[in-house]
Design a protein around this motif. Structure first.
Motif, PDB file in Angstrom:
ATOM      1  N   MET A 116      -9.572 -16.414  21.518  1.00 30.10           N
ATOM      2  CA  MET A 116      -9.086 -15.107  21.953  1.00 30.10           C
ATOM      3  C   MET A 116      -9.610 -14.755  23.348  1.00 30.10           C
ATOM      4  O   MET A 116      -8.895 -14.167  24.158  1.00 30.10           O
TER       5      MET A 116
ATOM      6  N   SER B   3      -7.632 -16.647  25.719  1.00 30.38           N
ATOM      7  CA  SER B   3      -6.249 -16.144  25.667  1.00 30.38           C
ATOM      8  C   SER B   3      -6.068 -14.967  26.611  1.00 30.38           C
ATOM      9  O   SER B   3      -5.021 -14.828  27.257  1.00 30.38           O
TER      10      SER B   3
ATOM     11  N   ILE C 138      -0.520 -15.275  33.348  1.00 29.35           N
ATOM     12  CA  ILE C 138       0.932 -15.105  33.231  1.00 29.35           C
ATOM     13  C   ILE C 138       1.382 -13.823  33.925  1.00 29.35           C
ATOM     14  O   ILE C 138       2.375 -13.805  34.667  1.00 29.35           O
TER      15      ILE C 138
ATOM     16  N   LEU D  77     -11.161 -28.998  24.851  1.00 32.04           N
ATOM     17  CA  LEU D  77      -9.830 -28.422  24.575  1.00 32.04           C
ATOM     18  C   LEU D  77      -9.418 -27.403  25.623  1.00 32.04           C
ATOM     19  O   LEU D  77      -8.255 -27.364  26.037  1.00 32.04           O
TER      20      LEU D  77
ATOM     21  N   PHE E 125      -6.041 -27.501  28.513  1.00 29.18           N
ATOM     22  CA  PHE E 125      -5.045 -26.519  28.952  1.00 29.18           C
ATOM     23  C   PHE E 125      -5.197 -26.165  30.433  1.00 29.18           C
ATOM     24  O   PHE E 125      -4.206 -26.018  31.133  1.00 29.18           O
TER      25      PHE E 125
ATOM     26  N   LEU F  13       2.866 -27.739  28.181  1.00 27.42           N
ATOM     27  CA  LEU F  13       2.122 -27.068  27.112  1.00 27.42           C
ATOM     28  C   LEU F  13       2.271 -27.796  25.784  1.00 27.42           C
ATOM     29  O   LEU F  13       1.345 -27.825  24.975  1.00 27.42           O
TER      30      LEU F  13
ATOM     31  N   ALA G   9      -0.606 -29.162  23.461  1.00 30.08           N
ATOM     32  CA  ALA G   9      -0.697 -28.768  22.050  1.00 30.08           C
ATOM     33  C   ALA G   9      -0.912 -29.984  21.158  1.00 30.08           C
ATOM     34  O   ALA G   9      -1.707 -29.942  20.207  1.00 30.08           O
TER      35      ALA G   9
ATOM     36  N   THR H  53      -4.414 -31.000  21.502  1.00 31.15           N
ATOM     37  CA  THR H  53      -5.266 -30.051  20.775  1.00 31.15           C
ATOM     38  C   THR H  53      -5.329 -30.394  19.292  1.00 31.15           C
ATOM     39  O   THR H  53      -6.412 -30.430  18.697  1.00 31.15           O
TER      40      THR H  53
ATOM     41  N   MET I  43      -8.868 -20.355   9.665  1.00 34.60           N
ATOM     42  CA  MET I  43      -9.621 -19.595  10.654  1.00 34.60           C
ATOM     43  C   MET I  43      -9.162 -19.883  12.079  1.00 34.60           C
ATOM     44  O   MET I  43      -9.163 -19.010  12.928  1.00 34.60           O
ATOM     45  N   VAL I  44      -8.773 -21.123  12.333  1.00 33.63           N
ATOM     46  CA  VAL I  44      -8.401 -21.485  13.699  1.00 33.63           C
ATOM     47  C   VAL I  44      -6.898 -21.335  13.928  1.00 33.63           C
ATOM     48  O   VAL I  44      -6.446 -21.107  15.040  1.00 33.63           O
TER      49      VAL I  44
ATOM     50  N   PRO J  67      -5.840 -17.396  15.333  1.00 35.68           N
ATOM     51  CA  PRO J  67      -5.847 -17.112  16.774  1.00 35.68           C
ATOM     52  C   PRO J  67      -4.882 -17.985  17.576  1.00 35.68           C
ATOM     53  O   PRO J  67      -4.295 -17.528  18.558  1.00 35.68           O
ATOM     54  N   LEU J  68      -4.698 -19.237  17.140  1.00 34.84           N
ATOM     55  CA  LEU J  68      -3.764 -20.104  17.856  1.00 34.84           C
ATOM     56  C   LEU J  68      -2.333 -19.579  17.731  1.00 34.84           C
ATOM     57  O   LEU J  68      -1.552 -19.622  18.676  1.00 34.84           O
TER      58      LEU J  68
ATOM     59  N   LEU K 146      -1.524 -16.409  17.290  1.00 35.43           N
ATOM     60  CA  LEU K 146      -1.435 -15.229  18.155  1.00 35.43           C
ATOM     61  C   LEU K 146      -1.250 -15.645  19.609  1.00 35.43           C
ATOM     62  O   LEU K 146      -0.476 -15.041  20.353  1.00 35.43           O
ATOM     63  N   LEU K 147      -1.953 -16.708  20.007  1.00 38.05           N
ATOM     64  CA  LEU K 147      -1.832 -17.212  21.382  1.00 38.05           C
ATOM     65  C   LEU K 147      -0.397 -17.671  21.657  1.00 38.05           C
ATOM     66  O   LEU K 147       0.173 -17.371  22.707  1.00 38.05           O
TER      67      LEU K 147
ATOM     68  N   MET L 256       1.841 -14.750  22.129  1.00 38.25           N
ATOM     69  CA  MET L 256       1.628 -14.147  23.445  1.00 38.25           C
ATOM     70  C   MET L 256       2.400 -14.914  24.520  1.00 38.25           C
ATOM     71  O   MET L 256       3.126 -14.322  25.321  1.00 38.25           O
ATOM     72  N   ILE L 257       2.260 -16.248  24.499  1.00 39.41           N
ATOM     73  CA  ILE L 257       2.939 -17.054  25.511  1.00 39.41           C
ATOM     74  C   ILE L 257       4.452 -16.921  25.364  1.00 39.41           C
ATOM     75  O   ILE L 257       5.176 -16.753  26.347  1.00 39.41           O
TER      76      ILE L 257
ATOM     77  N   PHE M   6       5.579 -13.443  26.635  1.00 36.70           N
ATOM     78  CA  PHE M   6       5.506 -13.302  28.086  1.00 36.70           C
ATOM     79  C   PHE M   6       6.503 -14.206  28.801  1.00 36.70           C
ATOM     80  O   PHE M   6       7.249 -13.775  29.677  1.00 36.70           O
ATOM     81  N   LYS M   7       6.458 -15.496  28.422  1.00 33.02           N
ATOM     82  CA  LYS M   7       7.194 -16.480  29.214  1.00 33.02           C
ATOM     83  C   LYS M   7       8.666 -16.577  28.833  1.00 33.02           C
ATOM     84  O   LYS M   7       9.516 -16.810  29.680  1.00 33.02           O
TER      85      LYS M   7
END
Lengths: 209, 93
Positions: A30, A33, A40, A181, A185, B46, B50, B53, B73-74, B77-78, B80-81, B84-85, B88-89
């Motif tokens: 986060m 992020s 962006i 990681l 990116f 990206l 990914a 990753t 758990m991971v 957030p991924l 949500l990321l 977001m992308i 936006f994009k």
């Protein structure tokens, strides 16, 4: 009224260190992020600026750093594997190589930064450089932070008792792979995707004018 | 070490991931040399990141062998990321 009974699972079988590190890494996702969101938004607010500026970054140094970090991720994984089977010599060697990779990464980053500073370029040059120094700088701080426990464990491994806490090295490994990681990116986003001069024929076309 | 996995089999997995990460790093540079402008090139870059990753998380970080809790758990957030992308994009909000 009977007492309220909630089914719960007190034992997940995950070590506290590992669970804690994964929670921390989730917050780290986060954290970065937010920076990517800034990237962006800044790009959208300044059309053409990122493409014009990213061309000046040295992608070859960045690719070298990518390779160094991937190697150090591998040696970190192998260090844990060897400590788990109590091969102290190989553990020490692979942890040492991981540390060496971290040093190499920082040296190349320093060359890159000083190349920019010597041309009078800094975080205040424009918003692209602002976010570039912000994100790669925070990533660099993460590399330094990872080196501290590495040095400590490596030092301990030379003591009489040696270093035997494989669980802790595994937790450090999680952190170290995460640092790799983030770079996975940062590398394409800063050095490749906004660099039109990389496209085949672009350099020749520019030279022709 | 992951339960039920021998030293040799883990080492083999690590070497495979290492080779793939190296190959994909070169591939991402080559992809940037293709005349793909804007969103397509960014999406490709990206996507490669990914894939890298997932390999690092599943093998190097042992998610493949660990308790499913850690995966959840991971993934949150991924996820949500990614939203977001995407927002936006692609949607341009």
């Amino acid at each position: 009224m009977g007492s309220l009974s909630l089914a719960h699972e007190p034992v997940t079988g995950i070590s506290h260190g590992k669970l804690g590190m994964w929670i921390f890494l989730a917050t780290e996702i986060m954290f970065f992020s937010g920076f990517f969101a800034t990237f962006i938004v800044m790009d959208a607010a300044n059309p053409g600026l990122f493409e014009a500026t990213a061309t000046a970054l040295n992608w070859k140094l960045a690719l070298t750093n990518t390779i160094i970090l991937i190697c150090s991720s591998l040696t970190m994984a192998l260090a844990i594997l060897n400590l788990e089977r109590k091969d102290t010599g190989k553990f020490r060697m692979f942890l040492g190589l991981t540390l060496l990779g971290a040093c190499g990464f920082l040296i190349i980053k320093t060359i890159e930064y000083s190349g920019k500073f010597s041309h009078g370029i800094g975080p205040d040059t424009n918003v692209f450089y602002g976010i570039y120094f912000l994100m790669t700088g925070f990533h660099g701080v993460h590399v330094v932070a990872g080196m501290i426990p590495m040095i400590w464990m490596l030092g301990k491994s030379f003591s009489k008792k040696g270093y035997t806490n494989a669980g802790r090295v595994e937790v450090l490994g999680l952190y170290w792979h995460f640092v790799d990681l983030v770079w996975i990116f940062l590398f394409p986003v800063f050095y490749l995707l906004y660099n039109p001069s990389l496209v085949w024929g672009a350099a020749a076309a520019a030279g022709g004018h | 070490m992951a339960e039920g996995h021998s030293y040799e089999s883990m080492q083999r997995e690590y070497m495979k991931v290492f080779g793939a990460l190296m190959g994909l790093s070169v591939l991402t540079v080559l992809a940037a040399m293709l005349p793909l402008h804007g969103p397509i090139g960014i999406t490709l870059g990206l996507l490669i990141a990914a894939v890298k990753t997932l390999m690092v998380m599943y093998i190097f970080m042992h998610l493949k062998f660990d308790h499913p809790y850690l995966r959840i758990m991971v993934i949150v957030p991924l996820f949500l990321l990614c939203i977001m992308i995407f927002a936006f994009k692609v949607l341009g909000i």
